[in-house]
Design a protein around this motif. Sequence first.
Motif, PDB file in Angstrom:
ATOM      1  N   MET A   1       0.843  -1.213   0.000  1.00 27.92           N
ATOM      2  CA  MET A   1       0.000   0.000   0.000  1.00 27.92           C
ATOM      3  C   MET A   1       0.876   1.260   0.000  1.00 27.92           C
ATOM      4  O   MET A   1       1.863   1.331   0.708  1.00 27.92           O
ATOM      5  CB  MET A   1      -0.907  -0.019   1.236  1.00 27.92           C
ATOM      6  N   GLU A   3       2.075   4.974   0.795  1.00 23.35           N
ATOM      7  CA  GLU A   3       1.893   5.897   1.907  1.00 23.35           C
ATOM      8  C   GLU A   3       1.486   7.255   1.346  1.00 23.35           C
ATOM      9  O   GLU A   3       2.071   7.755   0.391  1.00 23.35           O
ATOM     10  CB  GLU A   3       3.170   6.038   2.709  1.00 23.35           C
ATOM     11  N   GLU A 112      -5.616   4.653  -9.428  1.00 23.70           N
ATOM     12  CA  GLU A 112      -6.479   5.043  -8.316  1.00 23.70           C
ATOM     13  C   GLU A 112      -7.860   5.366  -8.862  1.00 23.70           C
ATOM     14  O   GLU A 112      -8.045   6.324  -9.599  1.00 23.70           O
ATOM     15  CB  GLU A 112      -5.888   6.278  -7.611  1.00 23.70           C
ATOM     16  N   ALA A 254      -2.515   6.748  -5.626  1.00 23.02           N
ATOM     17  CA  ALA A 254      -2.450   5.709  -4.588  1.00 23.02           C
ATOM     18  C   ALA A 254      -3.409   4.581  -4.890  1.00 23.02           C
ATOM     19  O   ALA A 254      -4.469   4.793  -5.482  1.00 23.02           O
ATOM     20  CB  ALA A 254      -2.791   6.318  -3.231  1.00 23.02           C
ATOM     21  N   ASP A 256      -6.158   1.728  -3.951  1.00 22.93           N
ATOM     22  CA  ASP A 256      -7.378   1.832  -3.156  1.00 22.93           C
ATOM     23  C   ASP A 256      -7.134   1.465  -1.695  1.00 22.93           C
ATOM     24  O   ASP A 256      -6.521   0.465  -1.386  1.00 22.93           O
ATOM     25  CB  ASP A 256      -8.433   0.898  -3.752  1.00 22.93           C
ATOM     26  N   GLU A 257      -7.624   2.293  -0.809  1.00 19.41           N
ATOM     27  CA  GLU A 257      -7.427   2.057   0.617  1.00 19.41           C
ATOM     28  C   GLU A 257      -8.681   1.592   1.329  1.00 19.41           C
ATOM     29  O   GLU A 257      -8.677   1.451   2.534  1.00 19.41           O
ATOM     30  CB  GLU A 257      -6.970   3.348   1.290  1.00 19.41           C
ATOM     31  N   LYS A 260     -13.808   5.127   3.790  1.00 17.48           N
ATOM     32  CA  LYS A 260     -13.610   5.843   5.048  1.00 17.48           C
ATOM     33  C   LYS A 260     -14.931   5.998   5.799  1.00 17.48           C
ATOM     34  O   LYS A 260     -14.946   6.292   6.979  1.00 17.48           O
ATOM     35  CB  LYS A 260     -12.999   7.219   4.778  1.00 17.48           C
TER      36      LYS A 260
END
Length: 425
Positions: A1, A3, A112, A254, A256-257, A260
Amino acid sequence: MEEITGRNSAAADPRRVIFHVDMDAFFVSVEELFDPSLKGKAVVVGGHRDERGVVSAASYAARKFGVHSAMPLRTAAKLCPDAIFVNGHPERYREYSGKAFEVLKKFSPKVEMASIDEAYLDMTGTERLHGPPLKAAHALHQFMKSETKLNCSIGIGTSRLIAKVCSDQAKPNGVLYIVPGQEASFLAPLSVRKIPGVGKVFEQKLNEIGIKKVGDLAKLDDAFLRERFGEWGLALAGKSRGLDAGGYFDRDVAVDEGPKSISHEHTFNTDTRDQEKLEAMIARLSEMVCRRVREHELHARTVQIKLRYSDFTTITRAHSLEQPTQLDTVVAETARTLFRDNWQRGRTIRLIGVHVAGFDDVPQQLDLLTQTHDDKVSKALSVVDRMRDKFGENAVSLATGLKSRFREKTHENPASLPGKSKKKE
DNA sequence: TCTGGGGTCCTAGGACCC
DNA sequence: TCTGGGGTCCTAGGACCC
């Protein structure tokens, strides 16, 4: 992932190559694939012409009549009486969004998805593989069409901001590349409204002091900007001069995180003050929310409700739990308590919503008894989720028996409920 | 013509801790 | 007795995006 540092020192790097890929009239185009008779016609996606709701997407033919997204459906029907109104199909859009993502991944490992129909690609250093930016973009454009049957537009620049503005200027079905060094002169003649993040309100504020074009913004004094518009105004002016101003639009691309926050809300066909009906909706929305929390294998700490009264005044009320949860009952009970403590009884309600946030991958350490109990409940719910996938939502009858037992448990644990001391409005 | 639903990010004040 | 900041968490609201 990756940062995310919020600031990226490479942002002003002229070697950086960012693509912004935006699908053209995405929802409408997908609907056309499922019903080719819609092709070329005035199509409005979002609901029926006499429904409470707004336009999700309009075909280019419908746009000629002034129809645009976020417009009330009834307004759209007046402007364009011959338009074909269709319900949206989120599953179809997710499916095609996934297909598009697979295409993009063939061009860069750094993709992203910024929303269901647009993505940023970091194409820096891919020249040996894909050729110079424009060549790569045309190849991507063609491959997208052959794999998904959908058109897209591609913007290319040294930052996310430039790429994003470019793809918008390239629409429909085009490619636009701003070569390094030309950023400021490209932006200067554009309306400030073209800058993503500048909406109606900020545009109005800028217009009031005579700022209409991005170029006007570039001439302003930094101290004045900061005082008048805060940090974001300052960053924006920096960008208008082609600088690395930090923030979202200079972030790295980035992977995918995960979400949220997760929420569901419902607008009633007719406003209501029927408490039973309202609380039943809270329970249903809580189940929908928690189901998705479990799908993502998350646990939420903050539960929030949203109430919109008939006069459109809207409030939100939140409560943070001692322990993150993925259980329907915990969220539902919390939401219900928030509702009872904050609803001005008798006032009719138009919309009600349940929202969770503050995610953890792993629940915090609980005492052993509670933990094993909650584990069992979570597992049982996952089974219910899978049964619903297989047999449809009416397999919920299985959950009813479980629910009454959850309720006992929640009552044993009043500490997890919102305090009663909350001030009333 | 009354104004959806799903998100993200930011601001601002108060609590609380150091 | 009064007076500091900085940092973080929580809550409410709002702008904005698709």
